[in-house]
Design a protein around this motif. Structure first.
Motif, PDB file in Angstrom:
ATOM      1  N   ARG A 282     120.376  62.090  82.314  1.00 27.04           N
ATOM      2  CA  ARG A 282     119.826  61.618  83.598  1.00 27.04           C
ATOM      3  C   ARG A 282     120.095  60.128  83.797  1.00 27.04           C
ATOM      4  O   ARG A 282     119.269  59.412  84.355  1.00 27.04           O
ATOM      5  CB  ARG A 282     118.307  61.894  83.628  1.00 27.04           C
ATOM      6  N   ARG A 283     121.231  59.688  83.320  1.00 27.53           N
ATOM      7  CA  ARG A 283     121.501  58.250  83.338  1.00 27.53           C
ATOM      8  C   ARG A 283     121.676  57.676  84.737  1.00 27.53           C
ATOM      9  O   ARG A 283     121.604  56.471  84.926  1.00 27.53           O
ATOM     10  CB  ARG A 283     122.715  57.916  82.482  1.00 27.53           C
ATOM     11  N   GLU A 284     121.895  58.570  85.744  1.00 25.22           N
ATOM     12  CA  GLU A 284     121.999  58.050  87.099  1.00 25.22           C
ATOM     13  C   GLU A 284     120.667  57.488  87.592  1.00 25.22           C
ATOM     14  O   GLU A 284     120.634  56.658  88.499  1.00 25.22           O
ATOM     15  CB  GLU A 284     122.509  59.141  88.057  1.00 25.22           C
ATOM     16  N   ARG A 285     119.571  57.936  86.968  1.00 23.98           N
ATOM     17  CA  ARG A 285     118.256  57.413  87.371  1.00 23.98           C
ATOM     18  C   ARG A 285     118.046  55.996  86.881  1.00 23.98           C
ATOM     19  O   ARG A 285     117.340  55.226  87.522  1.00 23.98           O
ATOM     20  CB  ARG A 285     117.140  58.316  86.827  1.00 23.98           C
TER      21      ARG A 285
ATOM     22  N   PRO B 175     120.794  53.702  84.695  1.00 25.82           N
ATOM     23  CA  PRO B 175     121.905  53.436  83.763  1.00 25.82           C
ATOM     24  C   PRO B 175     121.636  52.230  82.864  1.00 25.82           C
ATOM     25  O   PRO B 175     122.119  52.187  81.733  1.00 25.82           O
ATOM     26  CB  PRO B 175     123.097  53.191  84.695  1.00 25.82           C
TER      27      PRO B 175
ATOM     28  N   PRO C   5     117.982  51.557  89.610  1.00 24.21           N
ATOM     29  CA  PRO C   5     119.312  51.475  90.232  1.00 24.21           C
ATOM     30  C   PRO C   5     119.211  51.236  91.730  1.00 24.21           C
ATOM     31  O   PRO C   5     118.328  51.790  92.407  1.00 24.21           O
ATOM     32  CB  PRO C   5     119.939  52.836  89.910  1.00 24.21           C
TER      33      PRO C   5
ATOM     34  N   ARG D 210     124.235  52.034  96.562  1.00 27.94           N
ATOM     35  CA  ARG D 210     125.492  51.326  96.820  1.00 27.94           C
ATOM     36  C   ARG D 210     125.627  51.037  98.321  1.00 27.94           C
ATOM     37  O   ARG D 210     125.279  51.847  99.180  1.00 27.94           O
ATOM     38  CB  ARG D 210     126.680  52.175  96.376  1.00 27.94           C
TER      39      ARG D 210
END
Length: 313
Positions: A240-243, A245, A308, A311
């Protein structure tokens, strides 16, 4: 009237969280350094280089021309500077309104723990470096270092903002278990030193703890438990690294430093524990401990910078 206005201005003197963060980081650095110099005293057989306290010898407060005395006395001098740095940090915490009350109390608790190192050092000398006293000396340093890391992170969050926890409660609890395993790792490492050849007293007879080989196996088992727990936490964060990084990157940093520590530990064991390698091992252990405490802390109380950002195209 002028005296009163000066007192009022002094009473209103406040520090920003950013300025306090500088003081908190200085405490972390000083407390890490005193762990390393304390290990250097033991590993160079300089623990009894000064048989008096706080001076080096009775009637001669400064060390003579002997490198054991200089190493021991230098460690005491660095300890004195560390006490001053931690005291100034505690005083600064009192003048930092952005800190919560528990953080101010923690700052004073760190000063009390740092100050308690002085009588422990006295007992170590007076008991001819008996291993329970020396081990307590090191472990108290580790506990105080951990508290200083937590305090610095609280100051950082007060500067950058606080976010809600990024991982579920179960993983945060597992993080506490990993932190406990890291503390057990420190304890077993300290006991391994107590059982090893680096007694700290040179030609003086110093009582050791048991035989080295069984303690080494216990220490290796503690490394395995700690490593497995950390890998499990990192596996969850990787999925779940998008939550977050950055949180995952911090965990990878802990793991990377731990792997270097393990390789160095294996090398020092196979080369019959040269004191230079053992000193590097202790320094890395203190760094792993500090970084692990930071990692577990931000699992529970993450600063806003770990969240995060979307973008912008």
């Amino acid at each position: 009237m002028a005296v009163e206005s000066t007192a009022v201005r002094a009473g209103r003197f406040e520090l920003s969280a950013a300025h306090f963060l500088t003081a908190a980081l200085a405490s972390v650095a000083a407390l890490w350094l005193i762990m390393v110099t304390g290990a250097a005293v033991r590993l160079t057989d300089s623990g009894l280089g000064c048989r008096h306290w706080p001076g080096c010898e009775r009637g001669h407060p400064l060390p003579a021309k002997d490198y054991h005395a200089f190493i021991e006395f230098g460690n005491r001098a660095i300890g004195g500077v560390t006490i001053v740095v931690v005291l100034l940090t505690a005083l600064a915490a009192k003048r930092t309104p952005a800190l919560p009350r528990w953080a101010r109390r923690l700052a004073w608790g760190l000063f009390a723990g740092t100050l308690a190192q002085a009588p422990l050092g006295y007992l170590a000398v007076k008991t001819d470096l008996r291993w329970p006293v020396v081990a307590s000396h090191l472990l108290l340093s580790a506990v105080v270092l951990a508290g200083a890391v937590v305090l610095a992170l609280e100051a950082y969050a007060a500067t950058r903002g606080r976010a809600e926890p990024l991982v579920p409660l179960e993983l945060r609890r597992l993080g506490l278990v990993v932190g406990g395993a890291a503390l057990a790792l420190l304890v077993t490492g300290t006991l391994a030193t107590a059982a090893g050849p680096h007694s700290g007293g040179g030609t003086e007879h110093v009582d050791r703890l048991w035989r080295l080989q069984p303690v080494i196996y216990v220490h290796a088992a503690a490394v395995a438990v700690f490593g497995l727990g950390l890998v499990f936490v990192l596996g969850y964060l990787a999925a779940r690294r998008e939550r977050s990084p950055r949180l995952f990157a911090l965990g990878l940093g802990v793991l990377g430093l731990l792997l270097v520590q393990m390789v160095l530990g294996e090398i020092q064991y196979r080369t019959h524990l040269p004191w230079g390698l053992v000193l590097a091992h202790v320094g890395l252990a203190a760094a792993v401990w500090a970084l692990l405490v930071a990692f577990v802390t931000v699992l529970w109380r993450p600063p806003d910078t770990l969240v995060p950002r979307p973008r912008v195209d």
